[in-house]
Scaffold this motif. Structure first.
Motif, PDB file in Angstrom:
ATOM      1  N   THR A  83      90.978  74.029  45.176  1.00 36.68           N
ATOM      2  CA  THR A  83      91.557  75.342  45.453  1.00 36.68           C
ATOM      3  C   THR A  83      90.686  76.104  46.443  1.00 36.68           C
ATOM      4  OG1 THR A  83      92.318  75.373  43.160  1.00 36.68           O
ATOM      5  CG2 THR A  83      92.472  77.430  44.378  1.00 36.68           C
ATOM      6  N   THR A  84      89.380  76.069  46.215  1.00 41.00           N
ATOM      7  CA  THR A  84      88.439  76.781  47.085  1.00 41.00           C
ATOM      8  C   THR A  84      88.497  76.257  48.512  1.00 41.00           C
ATOM      9  OG1 THR A  84      86.954  77.250  45.235  1.00 41.00           O
ATOM     10  CG2 THR A  84      86.007  77.352  47.448  1.00 41.00           C
ATOM     11  N   ARG A 118      90.550  86.220  47.518  1.00 44.57           N
ATOM     12  CA  ARG A 118      89.598  85.417  48.281  1.00 44.57           C
ATOM     13  C   ARG A 118      89.028  84.236  47.506  1.00 44.57           C
ATOM     14  NH1 ARG A 118      85.129  86.741  49.865  1.00 44.57           N
ATOM     15  NH2 ARG A 118      85.158  85.662  51.868  1.00 44.57           N
ATOM     16  N   THR A 119      89.150  84.241  46.198  1.00 39.77           N
ATOM     17  CA  THR A 119      88.548  83.181  45.399  1.00 39.77           C
ATOM     18  C   THR A 119      89.605  82.477  44.545  1.00 39.77           C
ATOM     19  OG1 THR A 119      88.087  84.563  43.459  1.00 39.77           O
ATOM     20  CG2 THR A 119      86.450  84.566  45.237  1.00 39.77           C
ATOM     21  N   ALA A 120      89.227  81.312  44.026  1.00 35.51           N
ATOM     22  CA  ALA A 120      90.134  80.582  43.136  1.00 35.51           C
ATOM     23  C   ALA A 120      90.463  81.423  41.912  1.00 35.51           C
ATOM     24  CB  ALA A 120      89.494  79.261  42.717  1.00 35.51           C
ATOM     25  N   GLN A 121      89.473  82.171  41.413  1.00 33.89           N
ATOM     26  CA  GLN A 121      89.708  83.036  40.252  1.00 33.89           C
ATOM     27  C   GLN A 121      90.701  84.140  40.577  1.00 33.89           C
ATOM     28  OE1 GLN A 121      88.438  82.800  36.867  1.00 33.89           O
ATOM     29  NE2 GLN A 121      90.232  84.128  36.840  1.00 33.89           N
ATOM     30  N   ASP A 122      90.623  84.686  41.801  1.00 32.09           N
ATOM     31  CA  ASP A 122      91.581  85.717  42.226  1.00 32.09           C
ATOM     32  C   ASP A 122      93.008  85.183  42.143  1.00 32.09           C
ATOM     33  OD1 ASP A 122      89.538  87.490  42.774  1.00 32.09           O
ATOM     34  OD2 ASP A 122      89.465  87.016  44.914  1.00 32.09           O
ATOM     35  N   TYR A 123      93.206  83.967  42.637  1.00 30.41           N
ATOM     36  CA  TYR A 123      94.555  83.386  42.644  1.00 30.41           C
ATOM     37  C   TYR A 123      94.999  83.018  41.226  1.00 30.41           C
ATOM     38  CZ  TYR A 123      94.814  83.284  47.690  1.00 30.41           C
ATOM     39  OH  TYR A 123      94.888  83.668  49.015  1.00 30.41           O
ATOM     40  N   ILE A 131      91.527  77.714  50.273  1.00 30.98           N
ATOM     41  CA  ILE A 131      91.311  79.132  50.588  1.00 30.98           C
ATOM     42  C   ILE A 131      90.356  79.265  51.761  1.00 30.98           C
ATOM     43  CG2 ILE A 131      90.416  81.323  49.718  1.00 30.98           C
ATOM     44  CD1 ILE A 131      91.213  80.320  46.883  1.00 30.98           C
ATOM     45  N   THR A 132      89.261  78.519  51.705  1.00 29.45           N
ATOM     46  CA  THR A 132      88.244  78.587  52.762  1.00 29.45           C
ATOM     47  C   THR A 132      88.829  78.185  54.114  1.00 29.45           C
ATOM     48  OG1 THR A 132      86.465  78.123  51.190  1.00 29.45           O
ATOM     49  CG2 THR A 132      86.022  77.670  53.510  1.00 29.45           C
ATOM     50  N   ASN A 142      92.765  74.696  39.346  1.00 33.73           N
ATOM     51  CA  ASN A 142      91.939  73.760  40.117  1.00 33.73           C
ATOM     52  C   ASN A 142      92.369  72.315  39.895  1.00 33.73           C
ATOM     53  OD1 ASN A 142      90.297  75.645  41.393  1.00 33.73           O
ATOM     54  ND2 ASN A 142      88.841  75.730  39.681  1.00 33.73           N
TER      55      ASN A 142
END
Length: 292
Positions: free
Chosen positions: A234-235, A206-211, A238-239, A223
C-alpha cells in the motif's frame, strides 16, 4: 460540436464550484450526464432503470427505482444497463451545508458512511413524492429568490430524513474476491486525491493508515489485500503516486518547490527533496530546470 460540449462541461464545473450545489434531471437519452470533480461533492440520485452500482467493497443490481447517496470520500462506480434511464441528481459540497451546522454528521450518517446503506428501493408512491422535491429544487435553483440556498438545503435534509425512515436495501452482493474489490477501492480512492489543484488545499491522505481509516478497515487487512492483488505494498502505491504528482507539479505549474512540498503534505521542503530524490533519483530542482 466537440467545442460546444467542452464549454458546457467547463461551465457546469465552474458553476458547481461557485454555488456549491446543482440539481438536474437525468434525461432518457443520457444527454444530461455531467462531468464534475467527484472528490468535492456529495451526491443524491433518484433513478429508474436497470443498473449495477459498485460502492466500496459491495455491489448492487437495481432494476426499478432507487435512491442513492454518494460520499466523495468513498469510491463508487455506476454501470447503466438499460437503454432508458431517468431520474434526478443533486450534487452538493460539504461547505454548502455548513450554514446548517449539520455537515459534520454527514460522514457518520448511515446513508453516507462506508459501512452504511447508500441505496434504497423506492415504491411508486415514494418516487412521486421525491420527484416533487427534486422538481422544487430545480425551480428554486433557477429562481431569483434571495434565500433559495437555505430552501434548497432544507429540501436536501428533507430527502435525507425521508430516506432514513425507509428500510435499507439488502440486495448487496459481497464481491466474490474481497481482496480484489478492496484493492480496487483503495486504488480508486488514491487516484481521487489527485490532481492537487492549489497549495492551499494540500493532500489529506498520505499513509496506509490514512487510507485504512477512511475505508474503515484495519491497516493490516488493507496491506495484505493490496500486496496479494498487485504485488506492491500500500505504501509503495501511495509513494509512487505522490512522486508522480510531484513531477507533474514541477513540470506544469509555477509553484515554488516549498509550495509543492506543502501541497503534497511535507512539513519542510528538505523532507520533500529527500523523498523525491529517493524515489526518482533526481532532485526537484533538476526536474524544474528540465521543464524550463
Amino acid at each position: 460540436m466537440e467545442n460546444k460540449n467542452t464549454r458546457s462541461v467547463s461551465e457546469f464545473n465552474t458553476e458547481l464550484k461557485l454555488k456549491g450545489f446543482n440539481i438536474f434531471q437525468i434525461e432518457k437519452d443520457g444527454n444530461a450526464t455531467k462531468v464534475y470533480s467527484r472528490k468535492d461533492f456529495y451526491k443524491i440520485c433518484l433513478t429508474t432503470g436497470k443498473s449495477i452500482i459498485h460502492y466500496a467493497d459491495r455491489s448492487f443490481e437495481a432494476n426499478d427505482t432507487i435512491l442513492f447517496f454518494g460520499n466523495p470520500h468513498i469510491p463508487y462506480s455506476w454501470e447503466t444497463v438499460s437503454s432508458t434511464y431517468v431520474g434526478y441528481t443533486c450534487l452538493f459540497s460539504e461547505d454548502f451545508l455548513a450554514p446548517s451546522d449539520r455537515s459534520e454528521s454527514l460522514q457518520q450518517s448511515p446513508l453516507f458512511k462506508i459501512g452504511g446503506t447508500p441505496i434504497l428501493k423506492i415504491t411508486v408512491e415514494q418516487r412521486e413524492f421525491l420527484n416533487s422535491i427534486f422538481r422544487k429544487m430545480i425551480e428554486e435553483q433557477q429562481s431569483d429568490y434571495s434565500y433559495k440556498d437555505d430552501l434548497i438545503r432544507n429540501y436536501i435534509h428533507l430527502i435525507i430524513h425521508e430516506a432514513l425512515k425507509l428500510q435499507p436495501s439488502e440486495n448487496f452482493d459481497q464481491h466474490k474476491n474481497a481482496s480484489s474489490r478492496l484493492t480496487s477501492v483503495f486504488l480508486e480512492l488514491l487516484e481521487r486525491q489527485f490532481p492537487i489543484e492549489s497549495p492551499e488545499a494540500p493532500l489529506k491522505l498520505r499513509t496506509a493508515q490514512d487510507y485504512a481509516s477512511n475505508l474503515s478497515v484495519h491497516v493490516n487487512y488493507l496491506n495484505r489485500a493490496v500486496k496479494e492483488v498487485t504485488g506492491k505494498s500500500t505504501t509503495t502505491h501511495i509513494t509512487e503516486r505522490i512522486a508522480s504528482e510531484a513531477k507533474s507539479l514541477l513540470q506544469h505549474t509555477n509553484w515554488n518547490i516549498a509550495e509543492i512540498a506543502f501541497a503534497l503534505g511535507f512539513e519542510y521542503p528538505t523532507y520533500f527533496n529527500n523523498f523525491f530524490k529517493k524515489i526518482t533519483g533526481e532532485t526537484p530542482k533538476s526536474i524544474r530546470t528540465q521543464a524550463a
